[in-house]
Scaffold this motif. Structure first.
Motif, short mmCIF file in Angstrom:
data_model
loop_
_atom_site.label_atom_id
_atom_site.label_comp_id
_atom_site.label_asym_id
_atom_site.label_seq_id
_atom_site.Cartn_x
_atom_site.Cartn_y
_atom_site.Cartn_z
N ILE A 228 0.84 -1.20 0.00
CA ILE A 228 0.00 0.00 0.00
C ILE A 228 0.87 1.24 0.00
CG2 ILE A 228 -1.67 1.33 1.36
CD1 ILE A 228 -2.74 -1.37 2.40
N SER A 229 1.91 1.26 0.83
CA SER A 229 2.78 2.42 0.94
C SER A 229 3.58 2.66 -0.34
CB SER A 229 3.73 2.26 2.13
OG SER A 229 3.00 2.12 3.34
N ILE A 230 4.09 1.59 -0.96
CA ILE A 230 4.81 1.74 -2.22
C ILE A 230 3.88 2.29 -3.30
CG2 ILE A 230 5.93 0.46 -4.09
CD1 ILE A 230 7.74 0.74 -1.71
N SER A 231 2.67 1.75 -3.38
CA SER A 231 1.68 2.23 -4.34
C SER A 231 1.39 3.71 -4.12
CB SER A 231 0.40 1.40 -4.22
OG SER A 231 -0.62 1.91 -5.05
N ASP A 232 1.29 4.10 -2.84
CA ASP A 232 1.02 5.50 -2.51
C ASP A 232 2.15 6.42 -2.97
OD1 ASP A 232 -1.33 4.72 -1.39
OD2 ASP A 232 -0.67 4.92 0.69
N THR A 233 3.38 5.96 -2.86
CA THR A 233 4.52 6.76 -3.30
C THR A 233 4.45 7.02 -4.80
OG1 THR A 233 5.88 5.76 -1.56
CG2 THR A 233 7.04 6.90 -3.33
N LEU A 234 4.12 5.99 -5.57
CA LEU A 234 3.97 6.16 -7.02
C LEU A 234 2.80 7.08 -7.34
CD1 LEU A 234 4.49 2.42 -8.05
CD2 LEU A 234 6.16 4.28 -8.21
N LEU A 235 1.71 6.95 -6.60
CA LEU A 235 0.56 7.82 -6.81
C LEU A 235 0.91 9.27 -6.47
CD1 LEU A 235 -2.30 5.62 -5.33
CD2 LEU A 235 -2.22 6.54 -7.67
N GLY A 236 1.74 9.45 -5.44
CA GLY A 236 2.15 10.80 -5.08
C GLY A 236 2.88 11.49 -6.22
N ALA A 237 3.73 10.74 -6.92
CA ALA A 237 4.43 11.30 -8.09
C ALA A 237 3.42 11.66 -9.18
CB ALA A 237 5.45 10.30 -8.61
N GLY A 238 2.42 10.78 -9.39
CA GLY A 238 1.38 11.07 -10.38
C GLY A 238 0.55 12.28 -10.00
N MET A 239 0.30 12.46 -8.69
CA MET A 239 -0.48 13.61 -8.26
C MET A 239 0.26 14.92 -8.50
SD MET A 239 -2.05 14.57 -4.54
CE MET A 239 -0.55 15.43 -4.08
N ILE A 240 1.57 14.92 -8.28
CA ILE A 240 2.35 16.12 -8.53
C ILE A 240 2.31 16.49 -10.01
CG2 ILE A 240 4.69 17.07 -8.52
CD1 ILE A 240 5.19 15.42 -5.97
N VAL A 241 2.46 15.49 -10.88
CA VAL A 241 2.37 15.74 -12.33
C VAL A 241 0.97 16.26 -12.68
CG1 VAL A 241 2.41 14.67 -14.61
CG2 VAL A 241 4.10 14.00 -12.89
N GLY A 242 -0.05 15.60 -12.16
CA GLY A 242 -1.41 16.05 -12.42
C GLY A 242 -1.69 17.42 -11.85
N GLY A 243 -1.07 17.72 -10.70
CA GLY A 243 -1.26 19.03 -10.08
C GLY A 243 -0.70 20.16 -10.93
N LEU A 244 0.26 19.87 -11.76
CA LEU A 244 0.80 20.87 -12.67
C LEU A 244 0.01 20.92 -13.98
CD1 LEU A 244 4.62 20.14 -12.17
CD2 LEU A 244 3.30 22.05 -11.23
N LEU A 245 -0.45 19.76 -14.44
CA LEU A 245 -1.14 19.68 -15.73
C LEU A 245 -2.54 20.31 -15.68
CD1 LEU A 245 -0.29 16.05 -16.92
CD2 LEU A 245 0.56 18.19 -17.88
N LEU A 246 -3.33 19.96 -14.64
CA LEU A 246 -4.72 20.40 -14.62
C LEU A 246 -4.86 21.92 -14.55
CD1 LEU A 246 -7.65 19.59 -14.72
CD2 LEU A 246 -7.60 19.21 -12.25
N PRO A 247 -4.15 22.62 -13.65
CA PRO A 247 -4.25 24.09 -13.67
C PRO A 247 -3.78 24.69 -15.00
CG PRO A 247 -3.30 23.35 -11.62
CD PRO A 247 -3.34 22.15 -12.52
N TYR A 248 -2.68 24.15 -15.55
CA TYR A 248 -2.18 24.70 -16.81
C TYR A 248 -3.22 24.59 -17.92
CZ TYR A 248 0.30 24.97 -21.26
OH TYR A 248 0.65 25.30 -22.55
N PHE A 249 -3.75 23.39 -18.12
CA PHE A 249 -4.74 23.21 -19.19
C PHE A 249 -6.05 23.92 -18.85
CE2 PHE A 249 -1.98 19.62 -20.42
CZ PHE A 249 -1.88 19.88 -21.79
N GLY A 250 -6.33 24.07 -17.55
CA GLY A 250 -7.52 24.83 -17.16
C GLY A 250 -7.41 26.29 -17.55
N PHE A 251 -6.25 26.89 -17.25
CA PHE A 251 -6.03 28.28 -17.66
C PHE A 251 -6.05 28.41 -19.19
CE2 PHE A 251 -3.68 28.68 -13.46
CZ PHE A 251 -4.67 29.46 -12.87
N LYS A 252 -5.46 27.43 -19.86
CA LYS A 252 -5.42 27.46 -21.33
C LYS A 252 -6.82 27.36 -21.92
CE LYS A 252 -2.93 25.29 -25.20
NZ LYS A 252 -1.97 24.23 -25.59
N TYR A 253 -7.64 26.49 -21.35
CA TYR A 253 -9.02 26.31 -21.81
C TYR A 253 -9.81 27.59 -21.58
CZ TYR A 253 -13.60 24.00 -22.29
OH TYR A 253 -14.87 23.63 -22.68
N LEU A 254 -9.63 28.21 -20.40
CA LEU A 254 -10.33 29.45 -20.08
C LEU A 254 -9.89 30.58 -20.99
CD1 LEU A 254 -12.23 31.02 -18.17
CD2 LEU A 254 -10.27 31.35 -16.63
#
Length: 532
Positions: free
Chosen positions: A186-212
């Motif tokens: 569970i903890s190893i999976s969470d670490t990988l998810l944390g990396a994905g969340m950081i990437v997603g945290g940068l992508l979603l606002p960027y594309f959101g601003f771009k869409y707006l």
């Protein structure tokens, strides 16, 4: 729904699952410590990733962005101020737990007071998870995934049926994670998810601003900064969902309890290989909490300008992800949200098993037969977890009928269960003579006062302030009982560490930097900064 999104979602889910299995394939689940604490072998990176992903579930993605859309950035206070609470836990509570070789947080209460207090608190924990944590995580994950993939429309079923079906999928998948890997996978999976969340945290606002901004991210950003600036304010007024004053009262108490005493959170740090690794992992989780508004709050700000009259504000986040992201990235965000729901559910289910087995079943069997094998403990844990999973699946869809809203449902119930436990633990740590009867009296008084003040009387006082006031009164009551009838033999903590307890040498420098960043975030999102 574009096929690319579905393929991307499946790819990232399989990738994270495969990597988690590969990195933990040699880990055997032969003893209770293997299942519940990952054999106490977790390093700081794994601990940090596990803490942040256990904390950030689909509930936060949905609830916080919804609150920003409806109110303003004041909801950010819950996550950002938790940094201060986490650092207090790292400095003062983790050394206590690791010195007594704790497996569960109620273990301290058993040592400080008596086994009866430990069992009562264990039952309160289990009730909290049964009616709040597990159902809420399943519901939040189901709402988010349905909002991205529109499963009810694709399968031509009712919204209720879609939520129930997805709750089943998340629940069964999470249970299998527990069976196959225990806390370590569970903890190893969470670490990988944390990396994905950081990437997603940068992508979603960027594309959101771009869409707006109709293809121009800078134009979208200027739109958010130039209008509806009241939504940019994190300094909540008395009328907001999170008044700024609550940061210094009930919110502080709830955050210290959550990060330092909530079993499904603390269990991640209890599995550390040493106190130093635990403290480093908590510092890493603090940094991630300061970055989390990118996904938990900024999309809500952008949505204010995109959706004037949404049908359901709870679907703001998944609707944003589906509308503004390219299909492949939408699949990534969906995988992160699905993984976040699984992560918190997994941790909750693992903690439920730990609390039931180690604090209730094991003592009962030892008293009855004189011994109990690790194999029997693991089997009973799995059977109990099945029952918890099924009850969570049954309760989850009914949360949509709660009048106060989803996020309010989570916070209100959490306060009922958390601060009474927090109170007796703090008094127990701060004193040596307060007896077990004071702890039991404090629990009964606090729970009764909570019901009267929040459900019977209409005080007009914010529930976080009420929690703080009740905490003070309950603590004074316990101290009074301790004065009248002190323990004959004062409490003396016995050190039985099973891992090295030497603290992290440079922790104070990192703590100062993290606290400075916390204050700067509030200045940025205030009338002194962007909200002027």
């Amino acid at each position: 729904m574009p096929l690319t999104t579905i393929i991307s979602f499946a790819f990232f889910v399989v990738l994270m699952t495969g990597l988690s299995w590969f990195l933990t394939r040699k880990h055997q689940l032969k003893t209770a410590a293997d299942v519940f604490l990952g054999s106490r072998s977790l390093n700081w990176i794994v601990i940090g990733g596990a803490l942040i992903m256990t904390n950030i579930s689909a509930n936060q993605f949905i609830g916080e962005n919804e609150s920003v859309f409806i109110n303003n950035m004041s909801i950010m206070s819950w996550g950002v101020t938790s940094v201060f609470a986490m650092l207090l836990v790292s400095e003062f509570l983790m050394p206590i737990y690791l010195r007594i070789g704790a497996v569960t947080t109620p273990d301290f209460l058993g040592v400080r007071y008596d086994s009866g207090t430990k069992k009562i608190v264990t039952v309160i924990f289990l009730l909290s998870y049964l009616v709040n944590l597990i159902p809420a995580v399943l519901y939040g994950g189901a709402v988010a995934i349905n909002g991205i993939f529109h499963l009810n429309e694709v399968l031509h079923i009712s919204y209720w049926s879609a939520i129930w079906l997805l709750a089943c999928v998340i629940g069964i998948t999470g249970f299998l994670y527990n069976v196959l890997g225990g806390l370590k996978v569970i903890s190893i999976s969470d670490t990988l998810l944390g990396a994905g969340m950081i990437v997603g945290g940068l992508l979603l606002p960027y594309f959101g601003f771009k869409y707006l901004g109709h293809g121009d991210a800078e134009a979208g950003l200027l739109t958010v900064l130039g209008s509806h600036t009241d939504h940019l304010n994190a300094i909540g007024s008395a009328k907001d969902a999170v008044p700024f004053s609550t940061i210094f009262t009930g919110m502080l108490l709830v955050n210290i309890y959550y990060w330092g005493m909530e079993q499904f959170i603390v269990q991640q740090a209890l599995g550390s290989v040493s106190l130093e690794q635990s403290q480093k992992g908590i510092a890493l989780a603090c940094l991630c909490k300061l970055l989390s508004p990118l996904m938990l709050n900024i999309p809500g700000l952008i949505a204010v300008h995109l959706y004037l009259h949404p049908q359901a504000t709870a679907e703001i986040f998944p609707r944003m992800a589906a509308d503004v992201l390219p299909p492949a990235y939408t699949g990534l965000i969906a995988a992160v949200v699905f993984g976040a729901a699984l992560s918190t559910f997994n941790a909750g289910l693992n903690s439920v098993g730990t609390l039931f087995t180690m604090n209730l079943y094991k003592p009962f069997m030892i008293a009855r037969k004189g011994h109990v094998s690790d194999r029997e403990l693991i089997v009973r844990t799995r059977l109990f977890q099945v029952g918890v999973m099924l009850s969570g699946i049954i309760i989850a869809p009914f949360i949509m009928f709660f009048k106060g809203g989803f996020y309010n449902y989570i916070q209100m119930l959490a306060g009922f269960f958390s601060i009474p436990i927090f109170t007796i633990m703090v008094v127990g740590m701060a004193t040596r003579y307060v007896p077990p009867i004071a702890a039991k009296a404090g629990l009964i008084f606090f729970l009764t006062a909570n019901v009267v003040l929040q459900l019977v009387l209409n005080t007009g006082i914010h529930y976080l302030h009420l929690l703080a006031m009740t905490f003070v009164v309950t603590a004074l009551l316990m101290l009074l009982i301790g004065k009248i009838k002190p323990m004959a033999i004062p409490y003396q903590p016995a050190a039985v560490p099973v891992v090295p307890v030497k603290p992290w040498k440079n922790r104070h420098w990192y703590s100062a930097a993290l606290l400075l960043l916390m204050v700067l975030l509030f200045i940025i999102f205030s009338p002194l900064g962007l909200a002027k």
